[in-house]
Design a protein around this motif. Structure first.
Motif, PDB file in Angstrom:
ATOM      1  N   ARG A   1       0.842  -1.197   0.000  1.00 29.67           N
ATOM      2  CA  ARG A   1       0.000   0.000   0.000  1.00 29.67           C
ATOM      3  C   ARG A   1       0.882   1.255   0.000  1.00 29.67           C
ATOM      4  NH1 ARG A   1      -3.217  -0.468   4.685  1.00 29.67           N
ATOM      5  NH2 ARG A   1      -4.461  -1.914   3.473  1.00 29.67           N
ATOM      6  N   ILE A   2       1.905   1.273   0.844  1.00 24.19           N
ATOM      7  CA  ILE A   2       2.817   2.417   0.910  1.00 24.19           C
ATOM      8  C   ILE A   2       3.538   2.589  -0.422  1.00 24.19           C
ATOM      9  CG2 ILE A   2       4.859   3.370   2.057  1.00 24.19           C
ATOM     10  CD1 ILE A   2       2.204   3.372   3.730  1.00 24.19           C
ATOM     11  N   LYS A   3       3.942   1.496  -1.047  1.00 30.34           N
ATOM     12  CA  LYS A   3       4.584   1.583  -2.371  1.00 30.34           C
ATOM     13  C   LYS A   3       3.625   2.163  -3.400  1.00 30.34           C
ATOM     14  CE  LYS A   3       7.898  -2.115  -1.633  1.00 30.34           C
ATOM     15  NZ  LYS A   3       8.281  -3.497  -1.901  1.00 30.34           N
ATOM     16  N   MET A   4       2.353   1.784  -3.333  1.00 30.21           N
ATOM     17  CA  MET A   4       1.353   2.319  -4.258  1.00 30.21           C
ATOM     18  C   MET A   4       1.205   3.823  -4.054  1.00 30.21           C
ATOM     19  SD  MET A   4      -0.824   1.832  -6.716  1.00 30.21           S
ATOM     20  CE  MET A   4      -1.328   0.123  -6.787  1.00 30.21           C
TER      21      MET A   4
ATOM     22  N   SER B   1       2.227   9.277  -6.007  1.00 36.49           N
ATOM     23  CA  SER B   1       2.872  10.567  -5.749  1.00 36.49           C
ATOM     24  C   SER B   1       3.916  10.868  -6.812  1.00 36.49           C
ATOM     25  CB  SER B   1       3.525  10.574  -4.369  1.00 36.49           C
ATOM     26  OG  SER B   1       2.545  10.496  -3.370  1.00 36.49           O
ATOM     27  N   HIS B   2       4.671   9.857  -7.232  1.00 41.72           N
ATOM     28  CA  HIS B   2       5.675  10.035  -8.294  1.00 41.72           C
ATOM     29  C   HIS B   2       5.000  10.456  -9.600  1.00 41.72           C
ATOM     30  CE1 HIS B   2       9.171   9.403 -10.799  1.00 41.72           C
ATOM     31  NE2 HIS B   2       8.431   8.623 -11.583  1.00 41.72           N
ATOM     32  N   PHE B   3       3.890   9.797  -9.951  1.00 44.61           N
ATOM     33  CA  PHE B   3       3.176  10.160 -11.179  1.00 44.61           C
ATOM     34  C   PHE B   3       2.670  11.600 -11.118  1.00 44.61           C
ATOM     35  CE2 PHE B   3       2.143   5.500 -12.151  1.00 44.61           C
ATOM     36  CZ  PHE B   3       3.146   5.424 -13.107  1.00 44.61           C
ATOM     37  N   LYS B   4       2.200  12.013  -9.950  1.00 48.52           N
ATOM     38  CA  LYS B   4       1.687  13.376  -9.802  1.00 48.52           C
ATOM     39  C   LYS B   4       2.781  14.414 -10.044  1.00 48.52           C
ATOM     40  CE  LYS B   4      -0.495  13.968  -5.908  1.00 48.52           C
ATOM     41  NZ  LYS B   4      -1.093  13.842  -4.566  1.00 48.52           N
ATOM     42  N   GLN B   5       4.047  14.055  -9.777  1.00 52.33           N
ATOM     43  CA  GLN B   5       5.150  14.992  -9.906  1.00 52.33           C
ATOM     44  C   GLN B   5       5.892  14.866 -11.238  1.00 52.33           C
ATOM     45  OE1 GLN B   5       7.491  14.253  -6.410  1.00 52.33           O
ATOM     46  NE2 GLN B   5       5.840  14.821  -5.036  1.00 52.33           N
TER      47      GLN B   5
ATOM     48  N   SER C   1      -5.199  14.393 -14.754  1.00 48.05           N
ATOM     49  CA  SER C   1      -5.868  14.132 -13.476  1.00 48.05           C
ATOM     50  C   SER C   1      -5.764  12.656 -13.131  1.00 48.05           C
ATOM     51  CB  SER C   1      -7.344  14.520 -13.552  1.00 48.05           C
ATOM     52  OG  SER C   1      -7.477  15.901 -13.707  1.00 48.05           O
ATOM     53  N   ILE C   2      -5.513  12.402 -11.862  1.00 49.78           N
ATOM     54  CA  ILE C   2      -5.527  11.038 -11.342  1.00 49.78           C
ATOM     55  C   ILE C   2      -6.696  10.979 -10.368  1.00 49.78           C
ATOM     56  CG2 ILE C   2      -4.291   9.268 -10.066  1.00 49.78           C
ATOM     57  CD1 ILE C   2      -1.671  10.668 -10.891  1.00 49.78           C
ATOM     58  N   VAL C   3      -7.702  10.194 -10.700  1.00 49.17           N
ATOM     59  CA  VAL C   3      -8.883  10.052  -9.861  1.00 49.17           C
ATOM     60  C   VAL C   3      -8.786   8.709  -9.147  1.00 49.17           C
ATOM     61  CG1 VAL C   3     -11.397   9.912  -9.823  1.00 49.17           C
ATOM     62  CG2 VAL C   3     -10.259  11.450 -11.446  1.00 49.17           C
ATOM     63  N   VAL C   4      -8.869   8.758  -7.827  1.00 49.96           N
ATOM     64  CA  VAL C   4      -8.792   7.541  -7.019  1.00 49.96           C
ATOM     65  C   VAL C   4     -10.115   7.390  -6.279  1.00 49.96           C
ATOM     66  CG1 VAL C   4      -7.578   6.337  -5.169  1.00 49.96           C
ATOM     67  CG2 VAL C   4      -6.299   7.838  -6.722  1.00 49.96           C
ATOM     68  N   ALA C   5     -10.841   6.326  -6.582  1.00 52.80           N
ATOM     69  CA  ALA C   5     -12.070   6.006  -5.849  1.00 52.80           C
ATOM     70  C   ALA C   5     -11.666   5.132  -4.668  1.00 52.80           C
ATOM     71  CB  ALA C   5     -13.044   5.266  -6.756  1.00 52.80           C
ATOM     72  N   THR C   6     -12.013   5.566  -3.462  1.00 52.20           N
ATOM     73  CA  THR C   6     -11.610   4.816  -2.278  1.00 52.20           C
ATOM     74  C   THR C   6     -12.585   5.025  -1.125  1.00 52.20           C
ATOM     75  OG1 THR C   6      -9.786   4.388  -0.747  1.00 52.20           O
ATOM     76  CG2 THR C   6     -10.113   6.674  -1.389  1.00 52.20           C
ATOM     77  N   HIS C   7     -12.641   4.031  -0.256  1.00 45.27           N
ATOM     78  CA  HIS C   7     -13.362   4.149   1.011  1.00 45.27           C
ATOM     79  C   HIS C   7     -12.363   4.270   2.154  1.00 45.27           C
ATOM     80  CE1 HIS C   7     -16.522   2.285  -1.481  1.00 45.27           C
ATOM     81  NE2 HIS C   7     -17.312   3.028  -0.733  1.00 45.27           N
ATOM     82  N   ASN C   8     -11.074   4.231   1.834  1.00 52.20           N
ATOM     83  CA  ASN C   8     -10.012   4.239   2.815  1.00 52.20           C
ATOM     84  C   ASN C   8      -9.585   5.680   3.091  1.00 52.20           C
ATOM     85  OD1 ASN C   8      -7.389   4.233   3.979  1.00 52.20           O
ATOM     86  ND2 ASN C   8      -7.018   2.162   3.218  1.00 52.20           N
ATOM     87  N   MET C   9      -9.925   6.183   4.277  1.00 56.71           N
ATOM     88  CA  MET C   9      -9.636   7.582   4.604  1.00 56.71           C
ATOM     89  C   MET C   9      -8.136   7.839   4.724  1.00 56.71           C
ATOM     90  SD  MET C   9     -12.546   8.869   4.476  1.00 56.71           S
ATOM     91  CE  MET C   9     -13.187   7.556   3.459  1.00 56.71           C
ATOM     92  N   GLN C  10      -7.380   6.854   5.193  1.00 55.08           N
ATOM     93  CA  GLN C  10      -5.927   6.995   5.278  1.00 55.08           C
ATOM     94  C   GLN C  10      -5.364   7.195   3.871  1.00 55.08           C
ATOM     95  OE1 GLN C  10      -3.870   3.512   6.633  1.00 55.08           O
ATOM     96  NE2 GLN C  10      -1.933   4.564   6.862  1.00 55.08           N
ATOM     97  N   GLU C  11      -5.878   6.448   2.925  1.00 56.41           N
ATOM     98  CA  GLU C  11      -5.452   6.565   1.536  1.00 56.41           C
ATOM     99  C   GLU C  11      -5.802   7.944   0.984  1.00 56.41           C
ATOM    100  OE1 GLU C  11      -5.580   3.012  -1.063  1.00 56.41           O
ATOM    101  OE2 GLU C  11      -7.293   4.082  -1.927  1.00 56.41           O
ATOM    102  N   MET C  12      -7.007   8.397   1.275  1.00 57.05           N
ATOM    103  CA  MET C  12      -7.444   9.702   0.795  1.00 57.05           C
ATOM    104  C   MET C  12      -6.497  10.797   1.287  1.00 57.05           C
ATOM    105  SD  MET C  12     -10.958  11.736   1.709  1.00 57.05           S
ATOM    106  CE  MET C  12     -10.421  12.054   3.379  1.00 57.05           C
TER     107      MET C  12
ATOM    108  N   ALA D   1      -3.394  10.414   2.342  1.00 54.59           N
ATOM    109  CA  ALA D   1      -2.018  10.192   1.910  1.00 54.59           C
ATOM    110  C   ALA D   1      -1.766  10.672   0.484  1.00 54.59           C
ATOM    111  CB  ALA D   1      -1.663   8.705   2.023  1.00 54.59           C
ATOM    112  N   ILE D   2      -2.728  10.505  -0.402  1.00 51.05           N
ATOM    113  CA  ILE D   2      -2.460  10.815  -1.813  1.00 51.05           C
ATOM    114  C   ILE D   2      -3.349  11.902  -2.393  1.00 51.05           C
ATOM    115  CG2 ILE D   2      -1.494   8.558  -2.312  1.00 51.05           C
ATOM    116  CD1 ILE D   2      -4.148   7.734  -3.512  1.00 51.05           C
TER     117      ILE D   2
END
Length: 148
Positions: A15-18, A23-27, A35-46, A48-49
Motif C-alpha cells: 500500500r505504501i509503495k502504491m 505521488s511520483h506520477f503526480k510529480q 488528473s488522477i482520480v482515485v475512488a476509495t473508502h479508505n480515509m488513510q489513503e485519501m 495520503a495521496i
C-alpha cells in the motif's frame, strides 16, 4: 487516470509503495495537467495521496474541494479522554453528543460549535479529580460519517 480502490486486499508495505507510485506520477513533468482520480473508502489513503476530495452520498455530491477545506468545515467534533481518579462526573447539563465510561476511563464526544474542551474541563474539575487527559479532533473517517 482512474484508479478504483487500488489498495484493496494489499498488504501494508505494498500500500505504501502504491502511494509512492501515485505521488511520483503526480510529480512527473510529462503528466502535468493529467488528473488522477482515485475512488476509495479508505480515509488513510485519501489523506495520503489526495489533494482534493469529492464525497458522495447516494450518488449525490456532498462536498468537493481541498481536503483541508473539508476538514475545516466538517471537523467540528472533538474527543476528550481521561481517567477519573475521584469524584463524580457532572456533565448532564453540558451540550455533549455522547460519553462512555469503562472502569475509570471516560471518553466524551462534543461539538466544538456549542462548547469548548475548556468549558467541559472547567465543569469536570469542579466535581472530580481527573488525570491523563487528552483532547483530539475527530478522526477523518468519523468526520466523513458525520457529514451524512
Amino acid at each position: 487516470w482512474l484508479l478504483d480502490e487500488p489498495t484493496v486486499g494489499v498488504d501494508y508495505d505494498s500500500r505504501i509503495k502504491m502511494y509512492d507510485i501515485i505521488s511520483h506520477f503526480k510529480q512527473t513533468e510529462r503528466l502535468k495537467g493529467v488528473s488522477i482520480v482515485v475512488a476509495t473508502h479508505n480515509m488513510q489513503e485519501m489523506e495520503a495521496i489526495g489533494e482534493r476530495v469529492m464525497v458522495l452520498n447516494e450518488g449525490r455530491i456532498v462536498f468537493i474541494g481541498p481536503i483541508e477545506k473539508m476538514k475545516d468545515k466538517y471537523r467540528t467534533l472533538g474527543v476528550i479522554r481521561f481517567d477519573l481518579e475521584q469524584g463524580n462526573l457532572s456533565i448532564q447539563d453540558l451540550p455533549i453528543k455522547k460519553y462512555t465510561i469503562e472502569g475509570n476511563h471516560v471518553q466524551i464526544l462534543f461539538d466544538k460549535v456549542y462548547i469548548s474542551a475548556e468549558g467541559i474541563l472547567k465543569q469536570l474539575f469542579e466535581t472530580a479529580r481527573i488525570k491523563n487527559i487528552s483532547i483530539n479532533d475527530m478522526d477523518t473517517e468519523s468526520m466523513i460519517k458525520n457529514i451524512f
